[in-house]
Write a protein that holds these residues in place. Structure first.
Motif, PDB file in Angstrom:
ATOM      1  N   GLY A 171       0.784  -1.234   0.000  1.00  0.00           N
ATOM      2  CA  GLY A 171       0.000   0.000   0.000  1.00  0.00           C
ATOM      3  C   GLY A 171       0.808   1.271   0.000  1.00  0.00           C
ATOM      4  N   PHE A 172       2.139   1.182   0.062  1.00  0.00           N
ATOM      5  CA  PHE A 172       2.995   2.371   0.014  1.00  0.00           C
ATOM      6  C   PHE A 172       3.303   2.641  -1.461  1.00  0.00           C
ATOM      7  N   ARG A 173       2.533   3.529  -2.059  1.00  0.00           N
ATOM      8  CA  ARG A 173       2.565   3.687  -3.505  1.00  0.00           C
ATOM      9  C   ARG A 173       3.444   4.842  -3.984  1.00  0.00           C
ATOM     10  N   THR A 174       3.957   5.646  -3.055  1.00  0.00           N
ATOM     11  CA  THR A 174       4.800   6.772  -3.465  1.00  0.00           C
ATOM     12  C   THR A 174       6.225   6.498  -3.000  1.00  0.00           C
ATOM     13  N   VAL A 175       6.933   5.698  -3.777  1.00  0.00           N
ATOM     14  CA  VAL A 175       8.267   5.225  -3.411  1.00  0.00           C
ATOM     15  C   VAL A 175       9.259   5.619  -4.493  1.00  0.00           C
ATOM     16  N   ARG A 176      10.388   6.139  -4.087  1.00  0.00           N
ATOM     17  CA  ARG A 176      11.467   6.468  -5.036  1.00  0.00           C
ATOM     18  C   ARG A 176      12.653   5.542  -4.771  1.00  0.00           C
ATOM     19  N   ASN A 177      13.002   4.751  -5.769  1.00  0.00           N
ATOM     20  CA  ASN A 177      14.172   3.871  -5.725  1.00  0.00           C
ATOM     21  C   ASN A 177      14.653   3.718  -7.160  1.00  0.00           C
ATOM     22  N   ARG A 178      15.597   4.548  -7.557  1.00  0.00           N
ATOM     23  CA  ARG A 178      16.007   4.618  -8.950  1.00  0.00           C
ATOM     24  C   ARG A 178      17.436   4.129  -9.149  1.00  0.00           C
ATOM     25  N   CYS A 179      17.686   3.687 -10.375  1.00  0.00           N
ATOM     26  CA  CYS A 179      19.032   3.251 -10.735  1.00  0.00           C
ATOM     27  C   CYS A 179      19.867   4.486 -11.046  1.00  0.00           C
ATOM     28  N   GLU A 180      20.445   5.058 -10.008  1.00  0.00           N
ATOM     29  CA  GLU A 180      21.212   6.285 -10.130  1.00  0.00           C
ATOM     30  C   GLU A 180      22.267   6.339  -9.034  1.00  0.00           C
ATOM     31  N   ASP A 181      23.243   7.189  -9.194  1.00  0.00           N
ATOM     32  CA  ASP A 181      24.253   7.406  -8.158  1.00  0.00           C
ATOM     33  C   ASP A 181      23.602   8.251  -7.067  1.00  0.00           C
ATOM     34  N   CYS A 182      23.178   7.618  -5.989  1.00  0.00           N
ATOM     35  CA  CYS A 182      22.392   8.315  -4.971  1.00  0.00           C
ATOM     36  C   CYS A 182      23.158   9.466  -4.325  1.00  0.00           C
ATOM     37  N   TYR A 183      24.475   9.357  -4.233  1.00  0.00           N
ATOM     38  CA  TYR A 183      25.244  10.400  -3.566  1.00  0.00           C
ATOM     39  C   TYR A 183      25.281  11.698  -4.377  1.00  0.00           C
ATOM     40  N   SER A 184      25.011  11.599  -5.663  1.00  0.00           N
ATOM     41  CA  SER A 184      24.984  12.805  -6.488  1.00  0.00           C
ATOM     42  C   SER A 184      23.586  13.411  -6.591  1.00  0.00           C
ATOM     43  N   THR A 185      22.561  12.665  -6.197  1.00  0.00           N
ATOM     44  CA  THR A 185      21.177  13.163  -6.303  1.00  0.00           C
ATOM     45  C   THR A 185      20.476  13.288  -4.963  1.00  0.00           C
ATOM     46  N   TRP A 186      21.079  12.783  -3.898  1.00  0.00           N
ATOM     47  CA  TRP A 186      20.437  12.701  -2.584  1.00  0.00           C
ATOM     48  C   TRP A 186      19.890  14.055  -2.127  1.00  0.00           C
ATOM     49  N   ASP A 187      20.689  15.077  -2.255  1.00  0.00           N
ATOM     50  CA  ASP A 187      20.292  16.390  -1.744  1.00  0.00           C
ATOM     51  C   ASP A 187      19.084  16.976  -2.465  1.00  0.00           C
ATOM     52  N   SER A 188      18.824  16.527  -3.666  1.00  0.00           N
ATOM     53  CA  SER A 188      17.698  17.080  -4.435  1.00  0.00           C
ATOM     54  C   SER A 188      16.408  16.283  -4.246  1.00  0.00           C
ATOM     55  N   VAL A 189      16.471  15.180  -3.512  1.00  0.00           N
ATOM     56  CA  VAL A 189      15.293  14.329  -3.321  1.00  0.00           C
ATOM     57  C   VAL A 189      14.451  14.867  -2.176  1.00  0.00           C
ATOM     58  N   ASP A 190      13.178  15.057  -2.434  1.00  0.00           N
ATOM     59  CA  ASP A 190      12.241  15.529  -1.409  1.00  0.00           C
ATOM     60  C   ASP A 190      11.398  14.342  -0.963  1.00  0.00           C
ATOM     61  N   CYS A 191      11.631  13.863   0.249  1.00  0.00           N
ATOM     62  CA  CYS A 191      10.921  12.686   0.745  1.00  0.00           C
ATOM     63  C   CYS A 191      10.437  12.938   2.167  1.00  0.00           C
ATOM     64  N   ASP A 192       9.617  12.017   2.675  1.00  0.00           N
ATOM     65  CA  ASP A 192       9.108  12.112   4.040  1.00  0.00           C
ATOM     66  C   ASP A 192       9.816  11.160   4.992  1.00  0.00           C
ATOM     67  N   VAL A 193      10.202   9.997   4.499  1.00  0.00           N
ATOM     68  CA  VAL A 193      10.847   8.982   5.336  1.00  0.00           C
ATOM     69  C   VAL A 193      11.776   8.147   4.468  1.00  0.00           C
ATOM     70  N   LEU A 194      12.882   7.720   5.041  1.00  0.00           N
ATOM     71  CA  LEU A 194      13.859   6.908   4.330  1.00  0.00           C
ATOM     72  C   LEU A 194      13.766   5.467   4.830  1.00  0.00           C
ATOM     73  N   VAL A 195      13.645   4.523   3.907  1.00  0.00           N
ATOM     74  CA  VAL A 195      13.607   3.093   4.223  1.00  0.00           C
ATOM     75  C   VAL A 195      14.608   2.410   3.303  1.00  0.00           C
ATOM     76  N   THR A 196      15.633   1.806   3.865  1.00  0.00           N
ATOM     77  CA  THR A 196      16.678   1.260   3.009  1.00  0.00           C
ATOM     78  C   THR A 196      17.389   0.075   3.636  1.00  0.00           C
ATOM     79  N   ASN A 197      17.880  -0.806   2.783  1.00  0.00           N
ATOM     80  CA  ASN A 197      18.804  -1.879   3.134  1.00  0.00           C
ATOM     81  C   ASN A 197      20.103  -1.538   2.419  1.00  0.00           C
TER      82      ASN A 197
END
Length: 370
Positions: free
Chosen positions: A178-204
């Motif tokens: 039911g969590f339908r607004t999820v961002r997980n893209r094939c990208e270099d996260c360290y170069s895009t992290w600061d531009s991502v607008d999110c509410d909560v981080l869930v990661t392995n």
């Protein structure tokens, strides 16, 4: 007299005189074979019907049309929706019993998704393992609590971010819950992290290199005020960078599953070996390290409630010493179970020969003591 226009449904057919609710309209789709579809941006889950050509959101409300032959989805406003090419698992069909319609609610584990041919960042083969659906099911109640009480949203609208990409399973499995607004893209996260607008981080996160150190620095810096859920090996809670990032004033929440999670790499992610056992699990126990800012204490009380403990089976700790005690109790319990199994395989000596056996044992002890 003014003529009355006839009500029509989304397909242009005459509708019933009685206005239907959205739930009643959604029920009409339950006997269709629906294919799960994920938007190309990895944020939204859709359902498409090849038989009727209708496109629905995850709540089975119609949002457009679906051309299965051309693999093309069109939204109600006429715009074309780009889709990821994922596995075509179909939703459970409805069954009818004694005149009542019921829908199977069992969540089926999705087939592994294939990784991209080339990643835009440096990778390690041992890091390529998808988080199992079971792990997300365990923290889904806590994640929903954070969405409602910390962010002020619900499962469908809370913006979840997983910076570390493997094969896209994060979006698919959280979408199934039911969590339908999820961002997980094939990208270099360290170069895009600061531009991502999110509410909560869930990661392995990857365990190799300095990824854990960089994750802690970003999530627990002065600017990092977002709630987060980290799925990491149990030893990670003692890592110096993580201990220092939390500092003495912040007490994280530790959620420990009752058994080890099974991690599977995407097809072709690792070289084939004579034994593939190591490719299907982890040689360590995993834990969730959770932080919700000032609301962490309230979240801990929620996770410790009998209803949630019974539902998830997670064990709750608020300090490294409590986590150590949980590990010791689990080890003692496992030892007791093994001892009980051994005693069942080796029944006690019969009463007739019991005294001789006891006397022989005492004699052996005396000899050893000398």
């Amino acid at each position: 007299r003014a003529s009355r226009a006839r009500d029509t449904d989304a397909d242009g057919r005459p509708a019933s005189k009685k206005r239907r609710t959205r739930d009643e309209a959604a029920e009409e789709t339950e006997d269709e074979d629906l294919e799960g579809l994920v938007a190309a941006d990895g944020t939204t889950l859709y359902l498409g019907s090849a038989a009727t050509g209708r496109l629905f959101d995850a709540s089975r409300h119609r949002v457009g049309t679906w051309d299965a032959g051309r693999r093309r989805a069109t939204l109600a406003d006429g715009s074309t929706l780009a889709l990821l090419e994922s596995s075509s698992n179909k939703t459970p069909r409805t069954t009818t019993t004694s005149g009542s319609t019921t829908t199977e609610q069992k969540i089926v584990q999705a087939q592994p998704l294939a990784p991209p041919e080339e990643y835009p960042f440096k990778t390690e083969p041992d890091d390529h393992c998808e988080t199992p659906l079971e792990a997300y099911c365990d923290v889904a109640p806590a994640l929903e609590w954070v969405a409602r009480h910390v962010v002020g949203k619900d499962r469908a609208t809370v913006r979840v971010y997983d910076p570390y990409y493997c094969a896209g399973g994060t979006t698919k499995r959280l979408g199934e819950l039911g969590f339908r607004t999820v961002r997980n893209r094939c990208e270099d996260c360290y170069s895009t992290w600061d531009s991502v607008d999110c509410d909560v981080l869930v990661t392995n996160p990857p365990y190799s290199g300095d990824h854990l150190d960089r994750l802690a620095a970003r999530c627990l810096s002065n600017e990092g005020k977002k709630p987060f859920f980290w799925l990491v090996p149990e030893w990670a809670h003692k890592r110096r960078s993580i201990v220092e990032a939390f500092g003495p004033s912040r007490r994280p929440l530790y959620l420990s599953p009752s058994k080890r999670y099974v991690y599977a790499p995407p097809p072709g992610a690792r070289a084939k070996t004579a034994s593939d056992t190591h490719k299907k699990t982890a040689p360590f126990h995993s834990i969730w390290i959770v932080w919700a800012g000032p609301q962490t204490d309230a979240l801990a009380r929620f996770c410790s409630s009998p209803a949630i403990l019974a539902k998830t089976g997670l064990r709750v700790a608020r300090s490294r010493s409590q986590l150590r005690d949980l590990r010791r109790r689990a080890a003692n319990s496992a030892t007791a179970k093994r001892a009980a199994a051994v005693s069942e395989d080796h029944p006690k000596t019969k009463k007739k020969g019991g005294k001789k056996h006891h006397a022989a044992s005492k004699k052996n002890v005396a000899v050893l003591s000398e």
